[in-house]
Design a protein around this motif. Structure first.
Motif, short mmCIF file in Angstrom:
data_model
loop_
_atom_site.label_atom_id
_atom_site.label_comp_id
_atom_site.label_asym_id
_atom_site.label_seq_id
_atom_site.Cartn_x
_atom_site.Cartn_y
_atom_site.Cartn_z
N ALA A 173 41.47 22.33 62.88
CA ALA A 173 40.68 22.44 62.14
C ALA A 173 39.42 22.89 61.75
CB ALA A 173 41.20 21.01 60.61
N ALA A 174 38.17 22.80 62.32
CA ALA A 174 37.09 22.72 62.82
C ALA A 174 37.34 24.43 63.57
CB ALA A 174 36.68 22.36 64.38
N GLN A 175 37.91 24.78 63.70
CA GLN A 175 37.85 26.67 63.72
C GLN A 175 38.09 27.10 62.87
OE1 GLN A 175 37.12 28.00 67.01
NE2 GLN A 175 36.39 26.34 67.38
N ILE A 176 38.99 26.65 61.87
CA ILE A 176 39.71 27.07 60.83
C ILE A 176 37.93 27.20 59.73
CG2 ILE A 176 40.96 27.30 59.03
CD1 ILE A 176 42.77 26.11 59.79
N TRP A 177 37.71 26.36 59.63
CA TRP A 177 36.29 26.12 59.02
C TRP A 177 34.91 26.80 59.48
CZ3 TRP A 177 33.99 24.84 54.48
CH2 TRP A 177 32.58 23.95 54.49
N ARG A 178 35.34 26.83 61.03
CA ARG A 178 34.28 27.84 61.19
C ARG A 178 33.94 29.34 61.53
NH1 ARG A 178 33.73 31.43 65.55
NH2 ARG A 178 35.76 30.70 66.43
N VAL A 179 34.98 29.81 60.99
CA VAL A 179 35.79 30.92 60.63
C VAL A 179 35.34 31.91 59.63
CG1 VAL A 179 37.65 33.32 60.97
CG2 VAL A 179 37.24 31.52 63.19
N ASN A 180 35.59 30.69 58.79
CA ASN A 180 36.12 31.05 56.94
C ASN A 180 34.79 30.11 56.30
OD1 ASN A 180 38.72 32.84 56.95
ND2 ASN A 180 39.11 30.66 58.55
N ARG A 181 33.48 29.35 56.81
CA ARG A 181 32.97 28.88 56.04
C ARG A 181 32.30 29.99 54.82
NH1 ARG A 181 29.44 26.85 61.08
NH2 ARG A 181 28.97 27.90 61.65
N ASP A 182 32.21 31.06 55.40
CA ASP A 182 31.49 32.17 54.74
C ASP A 182 32.07 32.37 53.27
OD1 ASP A 182 29.57 32.15 56.35
OD2 ASP A 182 30.50 34.51 57.08
N VAL A 183 33.17 32.25 52.94
CA VAL A 183 33.75 32.36 51.91
C VAL A 183 33.40 31.29 50.78
CG1 VAL A 183 35.67 32.99 52.76
CG2 VAL A 183 35.84 30.62 52.26
N VAL A 184 33.20 30.55 51.05
CA VAL A 184 32.47 29.39 50.57
C VAL A 184 31.37 28.84 49.57
CG1 VAL A 184 31.63 26.73 50.42
CG2 VAL A 184 33.58 27.48 52.02
N ARG A 185 30.61 30.36 50.43
CA ARG A 185 29.20 30.75 49.85
C ARG A 185 29.25 31.68 49.47
NH1 ARG A 185 27.32 28.78 55.12
NH2 ARG A 185 27.32 31.22 56.14
N GLN A 186 30.04 33.04 49.92
CA GLN A 186 29.67 34.08 48.87
C GLN A 186 31.65 34.59 49.40
OE1 GLN A 186 27.97 36.84 51.06
NE2 GLN A 186 28.38 38.59 49.61
N PRO A 187 32.13 34.87 48.04
CA PRO A 187 33.31 34.88 47.98
C PRO A 187 33.77 36.65 47.84
CG PRO A 187 32.53 33.73 45.90
CD PRO A 187 31.39 34.03 46.69
N VAL A 188 34.71 36.50 48.99
CA VAL A 188 35.55 38.01 49.61
C VAL A 188 35.93 38.80 48.51
CG1 VAL A 188 37.05 39.48 50.96
CG2 VAL A 188 36.23 37.12 51.49
N PRO A 189 35.58 39.90 47.89
CA PRO A 189 35.08 40.94 47.14
C PRO A 189 36.96 41.46 47.02
CG PRO A 189 33.78 42.13 48.13
CD PRO A 189 34.50 40.44 49.52
#
Length: 492
Positions: free
Chosen positions: A272-288
């Motif tokens: 779960a921590a790895q999922i957050w580490r890899v994908n946390r950028d989608v919280v700050r900036q939505p994927v186009p």
């Protein structure tokens, strides 16, 4: 990739992409022979080491335990390293482990090497990515169906060939020589595969994940769903630990079983921590929007494979003895009757993929799910009073839909997100093994009718999910080239 298609007859060719297809299904075939080479020889292995029934059962469980997480890890490996290197490495490792299993001098060595040989069962994932690189979307279902249908036949080939090899060698340690021979074949073919294939057609780009450690998703909701989808995987491993500890086998102490559960809980937290580490950028900036994909598609297809392949593995495991006892058949006749359930995969898995190519991915999924619900409900009513005249057609028709369903799943997975194909295929493949573990638990508690009805109920629930939430991949997949340009890969 742009070569024109001349029809299904092309698949018998050994040129260009079809050469890659045939070399890849043969690699899959070899890994499955290695994975199941012990099963038909267990009587001889048992006698050599004077194993108890509990020890035999432990070896059978250990053979599938590692495959569940290995399929996920191999999915990450193939996306990062490419299928050529990954498949060759798995074949080589499987060959070495086979030789170690054949040279075992104790139950402990048998158990450890058999556990590690679960890696062979993850080789399947590699070819999914390889085929997706070489075939266009319009042929993807049939190509993946041929790859999986012929490769899966390795387990059946092991059942026939291994006893014949042992008989041919005809010595006290004939089972050792037969197992060792398959290890040598795996080692040799690993080298052959490495020297004769390439990851992509000449001039094509092999797209790799931007980050490692977990699958990339493209929204906050998908990140939460991804973490949720991981739970059944660790739960099924917990069930296997229970079977070795508190269950019938009791080869682990209570303390060791509890430690195993705590380790699994820790691993889930780490994942779960790895999922957050890899994908946390989608919280700050939505994927186009151009680069988004729907993880719900992946989750639904995982459930689909949980039902189709997981249910099939569970049924194949219990059906011979069930048929023998229910219809008072000899062991040989029961094996022939039960064999019809898995025997259709050779033809029907490619048919399921071809059907997806022809009528659409979602309609094909719905069609096979309806067939599975009806088929398993019919099988729940098999008994001595209705006889084989009812049971044989019920089993045969159910198996047609089940194996076709396996083909429809892998007709869709490779056209969701190209650079993540290995990870997506690995996750779905792991769910197939998860399904077998949990459905066999149902069988151990409630018997055959409960097993068949539980699979039918899960297929019905999956049917509802597909109707309500599944959307076919459409248009094109956007992938970023090394120079930063965006390449659009058609999914039609």
């Amino acid at each position: 990739m742009s070569q024109p298609s001349r029809g299904p007859g092309e698949f018998f060719s050994f040129k260009d992409r079809y050469r890659i297809l045939h070399l890849s299904w043969l690699a899959f075939f070899v890994t499955f022979i290695v994975w199941f080479n012990h099963a038909p020889l267990m009587a001889a292995i048992r006698d050599t080491f004077r194993l108890s029934n509990e020890q035999v059962g432990a070896i059978l469980i250990l053979n599938v335990a590692l495959t569940i997480p290995a399929r996920i890890l191999v999915g990450m490996l193939v996306d990062r390293l490419g299928p050529r290197t990954s498949f060759s490495a798995i074949l080589a490792a499987s060959g070495v482990l086979c030789l170690a299993f054949a040279a075992s001098t104790s139950f402990e060595m048998l158990a450890v090497t058999r556990f590690l040989l679960g890696l062979s069962g993850a080789g399947f994932v590699v070819g999914i990515r390889m085929i997706s690189e070489w075939f266009p979307a319009r042929q993807m279902g049939l190509a993946q169906g041929i790859y999986a249908g012929l490769g899966n036949f390795g387990s059946a080939a092991a059942a026939v060939l291994m006893p014949a090899l042992a008989a041919l060698l005809a010595s006290y340690a004939s089972w050792r020589a037969a197992v060792a021979l398959t290890g040598v074949i795996a080692l040799v073919y690993g080298a052959v595969y490495y020297l004769t294939v390439t990851d992509t057609p000449k001039g094509a780009t092999y797209f790799k994940p931007q980050k490692s450690g977990a699958m990339e998703v493209t929204s906050i909701g998908d990140m939460a769903l991804y973490a949720l989808v991981q739970l059944p995987i660790y739960a099924s491993l917990g069930v296997l630990a229970w079977q070795l500890g508190f269950g019938k086998l009791r080869l682990l102490s209570e303390a060791a079983t509890i430690v195993a559960w705590l380790v699994l809980a820790g691993l889930y937290a780490w994942q779960a921590a790895q999922i957050w580490r890899v994908n946390r950028d989608v919280v700050r900036q939505p994927v186009p929007p151009l680069h988004r994909y729907r993880f719900a598609q992946v989750a639904i297809l995982c459930l689909m494979y949980f039902v189709s392949f997981g249910g099939e593995l569970a049924v194949v495991s219990m059906l011979p003895l069930y048929v023998k006892d229910t219809f008072q058949l000899s062991l040989q006749d029961a094996g022939i009757v039960a064999g019809c359930f898995a025997g259709t995969a050779f033809v029907t898995r490619p048919i399921g993929g071809w059907m997806s190519d022809r009528i659409g991915r979602k309609p094909a999924l719905l069609m096979v799910l309806v067939g599975m619900v009806a088929g398993y409900c019919a099988m729940a009513f098999m008994d001595a009073s209705r006889g084989l005249a009812f049971a044989l057609p019920a089993m045969l028709l159910t198996s047609i839909f089940v194996n076709s369903a396996n083909g429809t799943v892998y007709a869709v997975l490779p056209i969701i997100k190209r650079r993540l194909t290995g990870q997506i295929a690995g996750l779905a493949g792991a769910y197939g093994n998860v399904g077998s573990v949990l459905f066999l638990l149902v069988f151990s508690v409630g018997g055959a009718s409960a097993l068949f009805l539980s699979i039918a109920a899960c297929a019905g629930a999956t049917l509802v999910l597909v109707l309500a939430f599944f959307r076919e991949p459409e248009g094109a997949i956007a992938e970023v080239m090394p120079d930063g340009a965006v390449m659009m890969i058609s999914v039609r």
